[in-house]
Design a protein around this motif. Structure first.
Motif, PDB file in Angstrom:
ATOM      1  N   UNK A  25      22.030   4.113 -38.805  1.00 43.13           N
ATOM      2  CA  UNK A  25      21.385   5.241 -38.132  1.00 43.13           C
ATOM      3  C   UNK A  25      20.280   4.764 -37.186  1.00 43.13           C
ATOM      4  N   UNK A  26      19.584   3.694 -37.558  1.00 41.69           N
ATOM      5  CA  UNK A  26      18.510   3.180 -36.700  1.00 41.69           C
ATOM      6  C   UNK A  26      19.077   2.621 -35.392  1.00 41.69           C
ATOM      7  N   UNK A  27      20.212   1.937 -35.494  1.00 43.30           N
ATOM      8  CA  UNK A  27      20.844   1.397 -34.294  1.00 43.30           C
ATOM      9  C   UNK A  27      21.303   2.522 -33.362  1.00 43.30           C
ATOM     10  N   UNK A  28      21.864   3.584 -33.944  1.00 39.59           N
ATOM     11  CA  UNK A  28      22.335   4.719 -33.132  1.00 39.59           C
ATOM     12  C   UNK A  28      21.148   5.416 -32.475  1.00 39.59           C
ATOM     13  N   UNK A  29      20.060   5.595 -33.232  1.00 42.31           N
ATOM     14  CA  UNK A  29      18.854   6.234 -32.685  1.00 42.31           C
ATOM     15  C   UNK A  29      18.328   5.451 -31.483  1.00 42.31           C
ATOM     16  N   UNK A  30      18.285   4.136 -31.602  1.00 39.49           N
ATOM     17  CA  UNK A  30      17.777   3.312 -30.494  1.00 39.49           C
ATOM     18  C   UNK A  30      18.616   3.496 -29.232  1.00 39.49           C
ATOM     19  N   UNK A  75      18.606   6.805 -23.613  1.00 35.63           N
ATOM     20  CA  UNK A  75      19.322   7.668 -22.666  1.00 35.63           C
ATOM     21  C   UNK A  75      18.808   9.098 -22.592  1.00 35.63           C
ATOM     22  N   UNK A  76      18.146   9.567 -23.655  1.00 34.97           N
ATOM     23  CA  UNK A  76      17.759  10.980 -23.720  1.00 34.97           C
ATOM     24  C   UNK A  76      16.249  11.127 -23.919  1.00 34.97           C
ATOM     25  N   UNK A  77      15.751  12.305 -23.542  1.00 38.31           N
ATOM     26  CA  UNK A  77      14.297  12.524 -23.588  1.00 38.31           C
ATOM     27  C   UNK A  77      13.757  12.488 -25.013  1.00 38.31           C
ATOM     28  N   UNK A  78      14.431  13.204 -25.910  1.00 37.97           N
ATOM     29  CA  UNK A  78      14.015  13.223 -27.325  1.00 37.97           C
ATOM     30  C   UNK A  78      15.253  13.099 -28.190  1.00 37.97           C
ATOM     31  N   UNK A  79      15.056  12.563 -29.396  1.00 41.33           N
ATOM     32  CA  UNK A  79      16.135  12.496 -30.383  1.00 41.33           C
ATOM     33  C   UNK A  79      15.716  13.317 -31.600  1.00 41.33           C
ATOM     34  N   UNK A  80      16.565  14.269 -31.967  1.00 44.29           N
ATOM     35  CA  UNK A  80      16.342  15.107 -33.147  1.00 44.29           C
ATOM     36  C   UNK A  80      17.290  14.651 -34.254  1.00 44.29           C
ATOM     37  N   UNK A  81      16.735  14.369 -35.421  1.00 38.14           N
ATOM     38  CA  UNK A  81      17.553  14.034 -36.600  1.00 38.14           C
ATOM     39  C   UNK A  81      17.739  15.325 -37.394  1.00 38.14           C
ATOM     40  N   UNK A  82      18.998  15.691 -37.590  1.00 33.39           N
ATOM     41  CA  UNK A  82      19.314  16.988 -38.192  1.00 33.39           C
ATOM     42  C   UNK A  82      19.912  16.786 -39.574  1.00 33.39           C
ATOM     43  N   UNK A  83      19.456  17.588 -40.542  1.00 29.72           N
ATOM     44  CA  UNK A  83      20.072  17.584 -41.869  1.00 29.72           C
ATOM     45  C   UNK A  83      19.101  17.215 -42.961  1.00 29.72           C
ATOM     46  N   UNK A  84      19.595  16.457 -43.943  1.00 26.71           N
ATOM     47  CA  UNK A  84      18.770  16.004 -45.059  1.00 26.71           C
ATOM     48  C   UNK A  84      17.972  14.787 -44.586  1.00 26.71           C
ATOM     49  N   UNK A 133      11.519   6.508 -42.008  1.00 25.45           N
ATOM     50  CA  UNK A 133      11.151   5.219 -41.412  1.00 25.45           C
ATOM     51  C   UNK A 133      11.470   5.171 -39.917  1.00 25.45           C
ATOM     52  N   UNK A 134      12.285   6.103 -39.436  1.00 27.00           N
ATOM     53  CA  UNK A 134      12.662   6.099 -38.022  1.00 27.00           C
ATOM     54  C   UNK A 134      11.476   6.501 -37.155  1.00 27.00           C
ATOM     55  N   UNK A 135      11.330   5.817 -36.032  1.00 22.78           N
ATOM     56  CA  UNK A 135      10.177   6.028 -35.157  1.00 22.78           C
ATOM     57  C   UNK A 135      10.533   6.929 -33.969  1.00 22.78           C
ATOM     58  N   UNK A 136       9.551   7.738 -33.550  1.00 17.19           N
ATOM     59  CA  UNK A 136       9.657   8.536 -32.316  1.00 17.19           C
ATOM     60  C   UNK A 136      10.871   9.460 -32.300  1.00 17.19           C
ATOM     61  N   UNK A 137      11.116  10.094 -33.433  1.00 18.03           N
ATOM     62  CA  UNK A 137      12.176  11.098 -33.507  1.00 18.03           C
ATOM     63  C   UNK A 137      11.579  12.401 -34.036  1.00 18.03           C
ATOM     64  N   UNK A 138      12.320  13.495 -33.858  1.00 16.77           N
ATOM     65  CA  UNK A 138      11.913  14.795 -34.399  1.00 16.77           C
ATOM     66  C   UNK A 138      12.865  15.127 -35.543  1.00 16.77           C
TER      67      UNK A 138
END
Length: 197
Positions: A29-34, A39-48, A54-59
């Motif tokens: 998941x960390x690799x995908x987030x990076x 490419x995108x302005x913000x990354x939102x992690x959805x779900x549980x 530990x992921x940085x700079x996500x919503x």
């Protein structure tokens, strides 16, 4: 445009939480987030989301309606996001590229859903959705129609044909998703092959 990343369900076929599977020293998941953050302005992690603090700079956005699969995740993501258009993907699709993200970002916003096609099937977990979809997603959820494509007939869908996809990359690799432990081995072989090219 923002990115919505579905953090995964029960991973019943995989056996453990595949989003946390370590590849090259980092959780998947960390690799995908990076990749999404490039490419995108913000990354939102959805779900549980509790496992992913530990992921940085996500919503982080917990599901508004739990246990409704990817469609419920899309509802949550579109509701939380501050962007009209949002790219949706999942934590088991590691090979979507920056070239593909750039392509969807640059498309004229004349659609409610922008979705790629491969092998005559749509790929709704590598697609862009407008907030205009929200009432139709809500209606599908109320009727317990949980397939991501359930509301497509009600909105303006633009399909990216496979011939176009092939100009960007190999669709069999772009849309590869991890369901079983053996898929991790395939993924690592793909990564090794890419490094040699």
């Amino acid at each position: 445009m923002n990115a919505l990343l579905l953090s995964g369900g029960k991973s019943s076929r995989f056996g453990t939480n595949k989003a946390m599977e370590t590849i090259n020293g980092k959780p998947l998941i960390e690799q995908i987030v990076e990749g999404l953050q490039n490419a995108f302005e913000k990354v939102y992690i959805i779900g549980n989301v509790k496992e992913y603090v530990f992921l940085q700079d996500v919503v982080f956005c917990e599901d508004i309606i739990p246990n409704k699969g990817p469609l419920g995740g899309l509802l949550t993501g579109l509701t939380c996001s501050d962007s009209e258009y949002n790219f949706l993907t999942a934590c088991d699709m590691p090979f979507l590229t920056n070239e593909f993200f750039e392509f969807v970002n640059l498309q004229k916003k004349d659609y409610d859903v922008l979705v790629p096609e491969y092998n005559s099937y749509l790929e709704p977990l590598a697609a862009v959705y407008s907030k205009k979809c929200l009432p139709f997603i809500n209606a599908s959820l109320k009727n317990d129609q949980l397939k991501l494509k359930s509301f497509f007939p009600k909105v303006k869908v633009r399909i990216i044909k496979e011939t176009i996809i092939r100009e960007i990359g190999e669709p069999e690799k772009l849309f590869f998703n991890i369901n079983y432990k053996e898929d991790i081995e395939k993924m690592e072989m793909n990564m090794e092959r890419s490094e040699k090219i």
